[in-house]
Write a protein that holds these residues in place. Structure first.
Motif, PDB file in Angstrom:
ATOM      1  N   CYS A  25      40.967  40.309  29.080  1.00  0.00           N
ATOM      2  CA  CYS A  25      41.290  39.082  29.823  1.00  0.00           C
ATOM      3  C   CYS A  25      40.863  39.318  31.262  1.00  0.00           C
ATOM      4  CB  CYS A  25      42.795  38.805  29.793  1.00  0.00           C
ATOM      5  SG  CYS A  25      43.251  37.508  30.952  1.00  0.00           S
ATOM      6  N   ALA A  26      40.288  38.304  31.901  1.00  0.00           N
ATOM      7  CA  ALA A  26      39.824  38.472  33.292  1.00  0.00           C
ATOM      8  C   ALA A  26      40.407  37.378  34.174  1.00  0.00           C
ATOM      9  CB  ALA A  26      38.298  38.397  33.325  1.00  0.00           C
ATOM     10  N   GLY A  27      41.473  36.710  33.694  1.00  0.00           N
ATOM     11  CA  GLY A  27      42.006  35.563  34.416  1.00  0.00           C
ATOM     12  C   GLY A  27      42.772  35.965  35.664  1.00  0.00           C
ATOM     13  N   GLY A  28      44.074  36.271  35.501  1.00  0.00           N
ATOM     14  CA  GLY A  28      44.864  36.665  36.667  1.00  0.00           C
ATOM     15  C   GLY A  28      45.005  35.494  37.627  1.00  0.00           C
ATOM     16  N   GLN A  32      59.319  31.109  28.303  1.00  0.00           N
ATOM     17  CA  GLN A  32      58.246  30.169  27.974  1.00  0.00           C
ATOM     18  C   GLN A  32      56.914  30.886  27.782  1.00  0.00           C
ATOM     19  OE1 GLN A  32      59.028  26.890  27.949  1.00  0.00           O
ATOM     20  NE2 GLN A  32      61.100  27.093  28.822  1.00  0.00           N
ATOM     21  N   ASN A  33      56.908  32.049  27.150  1.00  0.00           N
ATOM     22  CA  ASN A  33      55.672  32.774  26.851  1.00  0.00           C
ATOM     23  C   ASN A  33      54.891  33.106  28.125  1.00  0.00           C
ATOM     24  OD1 ASN A  33      53.775  33.948  25.306  1.00  0.00           O
ATOM     25  ND2 ASN A  33      52.834  32.091  24.546  1.00  0.00           N
ATOM     26  N   GLY A  34      55.614  33.317  29.229  1.00  0.00           N
ATOM     27  CA  GLY A  34      54.944  33.776  30.451  1.00  0.00           C
ATOM     28  C   GLY A  34      54.536  32.616  31.334  1.00  0.00           C
ATOM     29  N   LYS A  35      54.177  32.953  32.613  1.00  0.00           N
ATOM     30  CA  LYS A  35      53.971  31.883  33.611  1.00  0.00           C
ATOM     31  C   LYS A  35      52.566  31.307  33.517  1.00  0.00           C
ATOM     32  CE  LYS A  35      52.443  35.172  37.176  1.00  0.00           C
ATOM     33  NZ  LYS A  35      52.800  35.860  38.440  1.00  0.00           N
ATOM     34  N   LYS A  36      51.686  31.948  32.736  1.00  0.00           N
ATOM     35  CA  LYS A  36      50.282  31.518  32.760  1.00  0.00           C
ATOM     36  C   LYS A  36      50.091  30.279  31.865  1.00  0.00           C
ATOM     37  CE  LYS A  36      48.657  34.619  35.458  1.00  0.00           C
ATOM     38  NZ  LYS A  36      48.077  34.206  36.755  1.00  0.00           N
ATOM     39  N   CYS A  40      46.654  37.362  30.604  1.00  0.00           N
ATOM     40  CA  CYS A  40      47.382  38.544  31.126  1.00  0.00           C
ATOM     41  C   CYS A  40      48.352  38.067  32.188  1.00  0.00           C
ATOM     42  CB  CYS A  40      46.361  39.526  31.728  1.00  0.00           C
ATOM     43  SG  CYS A  40      47.144  40.781  32.728  1.00  0.00           S
ATOM     44  N   LEU A  41      49.649  38.511  32.095  1.00  0.00           N
ATOM     45  CA  LEU A  41      50.693  38.043  33.026  1.00  0.00           C
ATOM     46  C   LEU A  41      50.655  38.826  34.343  1.00  0.00           C
ATOM     47  CD1 LEU A  41      53.491  37.888  30.331  1.00  0.00           C
ATOM     48  CD2 LEU A  41      52.041  36.045  31.159  1.00  0.00           C
ATOM     49  N   ALA A  51      52.962  52.481  31.919  1.00  0.00           N
ATOM     50  CA  ALA A  51      52.882  53.224  30.645  1.00  0.00           C
ATOM     51  C   ALA A  51      51.815  54.317  30.706  1.00  0.00           C
ATOM     52  CB  ALA A  51      52.560  52.256  29.516  1.00  0.00           C
ATOM     53  N   CYS A  52      50.783  54.098  31.551  1.00  0.00           N
ATOM     54  CA  CYS A  52      49.633  55.020  31.467  1.00  0.00           C
ATOM     55  C   CYS A  52      49.941  56.329  32.172  1.00  0.00           C
ATOM     56  CB  CYS A  52      48.411  54.365  32.117  1.00  0.00           C
ATOM     57  SG  CYS A  52      47.016  55.487  32.126  1.00  0.00           S
ATOM     58  N   PRO A  53      49.889  57.473  31.449  1.00  0.00           N
ATOM     59  CA  PRO A  53      50.211  58.765  32.083  1.00  0.00           C
ATOM     60  C   PRO A  53      49.155  59.182  33.107  1.00  0.00           C
ATOM     61  CG  PRO A  53      49.490  59.098  29.814  1.00  0.00           C
ATOM     62  CD  PRO A  53      49.521  57.626  30.033  1.00  0.00           C
ATOM     63  N   ASP A  54      47.919  58.682  32.983  1.00  0.00           N
ATOM     64  CA  ASP A  54      46.874  59.147  33.913  1.00  0.00           C
ATOM     65  C   ASP A  54      46.664  58.180  35.066  1.00  0.00           C
ATOM     66  OD1 ASP A  54      46.290  61.201  32.053  1.00  0.00           O
ATOM     67  OD2 ASP A  54      45.427  59.639  30.800  1.00  0.00           O
ATOM     68  N   GLY A  55      47.458  57.096  35.122  1.00  0.00           N
ATOM     69  CA  GLY A  55      47.301  56.163  36.247  1.00  0.00           C
ATOM     70  C   GLY A  55      45.955  55.495  36.240  1.00  0.00           C
ATOM     71  N   ALA A  56      45.429  55.198  35.045  1.00  0.00           N
ATOM     72  CA  ALA A  56      44.085  54.604  34.988  1.00  0.00           C
ATOM     73  C   ALA A  56      44.173  53.080  35.075  1.00  0.00           C
ATOM     74  CB  ALA A  56      43.410  54.992  33.661  1.00  0.00           C
ATOM     75  N   VAL A  57      45.396  52.521  34.908  1.00  0.00           N
ATOM     76  CA  VAL A  57      45.510  51.047  34.834  1.00  0.00           C
ATOM     77  C   VAL A  57      46.015  50.528  36.174  1.00  0.00           C
ATOM     78  CG1 VAL A  57      46.538  49.145  33.582  1.00  0.00           C
ATOM     79  CG2 VAL A  57      46.206  51.335  32.431  1.00  0.00           C
ATOM     80  N   LYS A  58      45.325  49.513  36.702  1.00  0.00           N
ATOM     81  CA  LYS A  58      45.813  48.899  37.976  1.00  0.00           C
ATOM     82  C   LYS A  58      45.783  47.389  37.797  1.00  0.00           C
ATOM     83  CE  LYS A  58      44.187  52.365  41.287  1.00  0.00           C
ATOM     84  NZ  LYS A  58      43.454  53.069  40.161  1.00  0.00           N
ATOM     85  N   VAL A  59      46.701  46.692  38.504  1.00  0.00           N
ATOM     86  CA  VAL A  59      46.655  45.211  38.476  1.00  0.00           C
ATOM     87  C   VAL A  59      45.889  44.781  39.717  1.00  0.00           C
ATOM     88  CG1 VAL A  59      48.015  43.111  38.587  1.00  0.00           C
ATOM     89  CG2 VAL A  59      48.847  45.055  37.259  1.00  0.00           C
ATOM     90  N   ILE A  60      44.682  44.220  39.513  1.00  0.00           N
ATOM     91  CA  ILE A  60      43.846  43.778  40.648  1.00  0.00           C
ATOM     92  C   ILE A  60      43.735  42.255  40.590  1.00  0.00           C
ATOM     93  CG2 ILE A  60      41.557  43.972  41.741  1.00  0.00           C
ATOM     94  CD1 ILE A  60      41.390  46.742  40.257  1.00  0.00           C
ATOM     95  N   ASN A  61      44.043  41.612  41.674  1.00  0.00           N
ATOM     96  CA  ASN A  61      44.264  40.145  41.801  1.00  0.00           C
ATOM     97  C   ASN A  61      44.732  39.522  40.489  1.00  0.00           C
ATOM     98  OD1 ASN A  61      41.579  39.968  40.687  1.00  0.00           O
ATOM     99  ND2 ASN A  61      40.802  40.243  42.795  1.00  0.00           N
ATOM    100  N   GLY A  62      45.875  40.013  40.045  1.00  0.00           N
ATOM    101  CA  GLY A  62      46.625  39.325  38.998  1.00  0.00           C
ATOM    102  C   GLY A  62      46.285  39.758  37.591  1.00  0.00           C
ATOM    103  N   VAL A  63      45.222  40.561  37.419  1.00  0.00           N
ATOM    104  CA  VAL A  63      44.905  40.930  36.022  1.00  0.00           C
ATOM    105  C   VAL A  63      44.795  42.448  35.907  1.00  0.00           C
ATOM    106  CG1 VAL A  63      42.404  40.857  36.293  1.00  0.00           C
ATOM    107  CG2 VAL A  63      43.417  40.307  34.087  1.00  0.00           C
TER     108      VAL A  63
END
Lengths: 200, 229, 218, 207
Positions: free
Chosen positions: B115-118, B140-144, B150-151, B159-171
């Motif tokens: 998903c690339a929305g955000g 209500q199944n999230g604000k989107k 992606c919320l 959850a990621c032990p290696d810190g590979a996941v980041k939320v960048i402008n909403g996604v």
């Protein structure tokens, strides 16, 4: 009867091995992630401490002192503690593998746990025990009792710690602080709380 | 010459010490072996061999409490080898040969958010509450507007032990280099937007909407309208 | 298999630093890091004993059946520490005076048995010796840094030299020891995370650069 | 034959072997490397005077290790006991007196043993010249007692105080005596102070 209460109070609160005298911190921090394994470790240490006092006290007073070879004391004590821990490890592997896996490397570390050796050394020190418990002379009964309650003091400290850590783990803490650092800070507060006992 | 060196040793105590130490050693050795006989646990040596080759990161990506449990499950055939991302290919080859199952060295994979929305995707309402996707989805199944979008509250980040996941402008976005393909984020996303794709893949569709083109165009500027070009 | 000493070195001091990463040997760490001098003294004593006990343990690892490994290892370590204490007391009295207090403490130090149990009992002699050396170095560095910080804040001095008389008693107390230890581990994990991330990124960039340049050539 | 391969034999023999070797080695070494009291004294003297100093028999006033009955009983006071008293580089009236003093009620009831050198002129004690640590028993926090704790005894500003009856103390509230506290190891510091107090009691005390 009065001595019993004195033993309980002094072993569990005033001279609590972990939080007042800061002995046996490695397993205290290592295994206190959840309540069940903390209780398991606490009881294992209590068992080791009680049996150790039961065996080392007579060996020291009946064999080492009359023959004047006190310098052998550390080696014999550690050997006995290690043998007891080895037996417990096998028993745990058989009867409760989950607890065995939860303790992992920290189970053999009970052997080098300063608290266990600390209690063995403290119990044989006649002058200090008399001063501590206000009894006329030291005997095997008091030694084993003191070992038992010192272990229970350790269990109390580690269970309180694991309770604290379980709640703290749910809080949104900064990533590097997760795990051991936050456990240390909890231990810091527990130490401050127990500090008041040392002042009595 | 040698004897004078040992003169100060008084052999009496040496004898006594040897006797005592010998007695203690023998007594405890017998006790230990007795206990070991009583508590003999039939340890399947296959489990130990498998555990040796696993990555040992204890990340939990395979759904088991740790590598020891995963090894036991593998030995009993309850788990598949591909469940463990971080173990290297040769490790998997060795385990496969221990278990005697065929093993094609599968392509190393990494996780991707489909998903690339955000911020580009409109919101139904302003969500003020616990910053976690699992709790937001109950509302209500999230604000989107987009039901599969992606919320952006980052339960996968934690959850990621290696810190590979980041939320960048909403996604949520996953860094290809840091991802160990352990699969923890896949399970943490309530909208199941995270999937594994082979590392050599050049491109992937960053949208998993099921609405028709017109609706998607209204909800999100980067939604896929399923043109099929 | 070839033991790559570089990995053991990096493991010992950074990746698996006994005090900061594995959090072992906390009893002496908390008790003794009130002075930086203690950190060095304790660290060197532990390094010395760690190397020799690792060598001894890995020499005997095949002879000791696994049922009795803990008592055997502990006996070796305790004997070795006592021998070191006797020899030091006789031949190097001044070194003994500065280290004297720590030697009995080493017997109860979890690092040595932990390394003997998890590393030395599974690896050849040379690798174990190297592991002992670098683990000891990692331990010394961590202890000395902590000792320095606690001495500066707690006693306003460094290595005994008075800097200023502004003293925060908290850092000299044991609760302060916990606090300092927590901050040290946090900083260490933070730095280590950043380094390992950049290293992975650089490795990956290197790998992709190689494959892409290779495709253009074709 | 299978007995030798069985787990019983291997475990027992292995533990027995290690125990015997370590026990035997330790006993032999502890006898060989035994540091005799005389050697300890000469080491202490070397530390005080920079070079080992021979103390002739008649200059020994008290020495608990000596076999001479009249000299082997230590002088006890309520601060502790003086185990050794030596007269050193005696020329005429002025000489040094070196004490091995053991201060009591330290941490956990333990003690601290110090060497104290007092300078005498025409048989009158002038000043405490040097204090060094000999050994401590059960004082786990000795690391907190630095060099300045020992030097404090030899400073000039305290010389007048202990000459006219004041003694060293650790607790801040006791203003009558000379304050010499150490933060973090109050019990051990207390034992250290008591050791020096024994010497003061002997030299400038009531006797």
């Amino acid at each position: 009867m009065a001595e019993l209460i004195l033993i309980i109070v002094s072993a569990v609160f005033i001279n609590n091995f972990v939080v007042v005298q800061f002995l046996g911190i490695c397993p205290f921090l290592g295994v206190s992630k959840d309540m069940k394994s903390a209780l398991g470790m606490g009881l294992a240490v209590t068992f080791v401490m009680a049996i150790t006092c039961l065996i080392t006290y007579p060996i020291y007073t009946l064999i080492l002192v009359p023959l004047g070879i006190e310098f052998l004391e550390i080696i014999v004590f550690i050997f006995i503690i290690a043998a007891i821990v080895q037996m417990i490890e096998m028993a745990l592997k058989k009867f409760s593998p989950t607890l065995y896996n939860a303790m992992g490397i920290y189970l053999p570390l009970i052997t080098t746990n300063c608290a266990v050796l600390g209690v063995a050394e403290l119990v044989i020190d006649e002058a200090q025990m008399i001063g501590l418990l206000g009894i006329t002379s030291m005997n095997l009964g008091y030694a084993v009792l003191y070992g038992l309650f010192a272990g229970l003091g350790f269990t109390l400290a580690i269970v309180v710690m694991s309770g604290l850590r379980e709640r703290v783990a749910k809080l949104p803490i900064a990533k590097p602080l997760k795990g051991f650092p936050i456990a240390m800070i909890c231990a810091c507060f527990i130490a401050m709380a127990f500090y008041v006992f040392a002042l009595i | 010459m040698f004897y004078s060196l040992l003169a100060p040793v008084n052999w009496g105590t040496v004898g006594i010490v040897l006797a005592i130490v010998a007695v203690i050693a023998i007594v405890f050795a017998i006790l230990i072996v007795l206990v070991s006989k009583l508590c003999f646990v039939k340890e399947d040596e296959k489990i130990a061999a498998i555990a040796e080759n696993l990555a040992g990161a204890n990340c939990g990506g395979c759904g088991y409490a740790g590598c020891a449990d995963f090894a036991k499950a593998l030995a009993e055939g309850k788990a598949e080898l591909c469940g463990c991302g971080p173990t290297s290919n040769e490790g998997k080859a060795k385990i496969a040969e221990i278990l005697g199952i065929p093993f094609n060295d599968s392509e190393p994979t990494f996780a991707v958010v489909k998903c690339a929305g955000g911020n580009k995707c409109k919101d139904k309402f302003d969500y003020i509450g616990n910053k976690d996707c699992a709790s937001q989805i109950r509302l209500q199944n999230g604000k989107k507007c987009c039901p599969e979008g992606c919320l952006g509250d980052g339960s996968c980040v934690g959850a990621c032990p290696d810190g590979a996941v980041k939320v960048i402008n909403g996604v949520a976005t996953i860094e290809k280099e840091l991802c160990e393909a352990c699969g923890l984020c896949v399970r943490s996303c309530p909208k199941n937007l995270i999937e594994f794709i082979p590392r050599s893949a050049k491109v992937f569709v960053a949208c998993s909407t099921k609405c028709r083109g017109k609706e998607t165009m209204a909800n999100c500027q980067v939604g896929c309208i399923g043109c099929g070009l | 298999m070839k033991t790559n000493f570089k990995k053991i070195a990096v493991d010992g001091v950074v990746k698996q630093n006994p005090t900061l990463k594995l959090v072992l040997g906390t009893c002496p760490t908390l008790a003794l890091t009130t002075l930086a001098m203690n950190g060095i003294g304790m660290g060197l004593a532990v390094t010395f004993v760690l190397i020799c006990s690792n060598v001894l343990v890995s020499l005997l690892r095949k002879a000791i059946p696994s049922q009795v490994r803990i008592p055997a290892f502990v006996l070796i370590i305790a004997t070795f520490v006592t021998i070191v204490r006797l020899v030091l007391e006789k031949f190097m009295p001044d070194l003994y005076d500065s280290l004297g207090l720590y030697l009995p403490l080493i017997v109860v130090n979890c690092v040595i048995l932990a390394r003997a149990e998890s590393f030395a009992s599974k690896n050849p002699v040379l690798a174990s010796a190297a592991d002992g050396l670098f683990m000891g170095l990692g331990f010394t560095v961590a202890l000395t840094l902590m000792g320095a910080v606690r001495e500066i804040l707690g006693a306003g001095a460094i290595f005994g030299v008075k800097l200023w008389d502004f003293q925060i008693a908290f850092f000299a107390s044991s609760a302060g020891a916990f606090f300092t230890y927590a901050i040290f581990i946090a900083i260490f994990c933070l730095i280590e995370n950043i380094i390992s991330k950049n290293k992975k990124r650089k490795e990956f960039a290197l790998a992709t650069a190689y494959t892409s340049s290779n495709t253009e050539v074709k | 034959m299978s007995f030798f391969k069985s787990i019983w034999f291997r475990c027992i023999s292995c533990l027995l072997a290690i125990a015997l070797i370590s026990g035997g080695l330790l006993t032999i070494l502890s006898n060989l490397l035994y540091v005799s009291p005389e050697e300890r004294t000469s080491r202490a003297m070397a530390k005080i005077y920079g070079a080992p100093v021979e103390v002739s028999a008649e200059n020994i006033i008290v020495d608990i290790d000596s076999d001479d009955a009249s000299k082997s009983s230590p002088i006890t006071s309520n601060y502790g006991e003086l185990q050794k008293i030596y007269k050193v580089n005696v020329n005429g009236e002025s000489f040094d007196m070196v004490f091995q003093a053991q201060g009591n009620n330290g941490y956990k009831g333990g003690t601290i043993t110090l060497w104290v050198k007092v300078v005498f002129e025409n048989n009158l004690p002038i000043k405490i010249d040097k204090v060094i640590l000999q050994s401590s028993d059960k004082q786990t926090l000795m690391s907190k007692i630095g060099g300045d704790f020992y030097n404090r005894f030899t400073l000039d500003d305290v010389t007048e105080d202990y000459k006219n009856g004041k003694v060293f103390t650790g607790n801040q509230k006791d203003t009558a005596n000379i304050l010499n506290p150490v933060s973090g190891a109050t019990y051990s510091a207390n034992a250290g102070n008591n050791a020096v107090n024994c010497v003061i009691d002997y030299c400038w005390g009531t006797n």
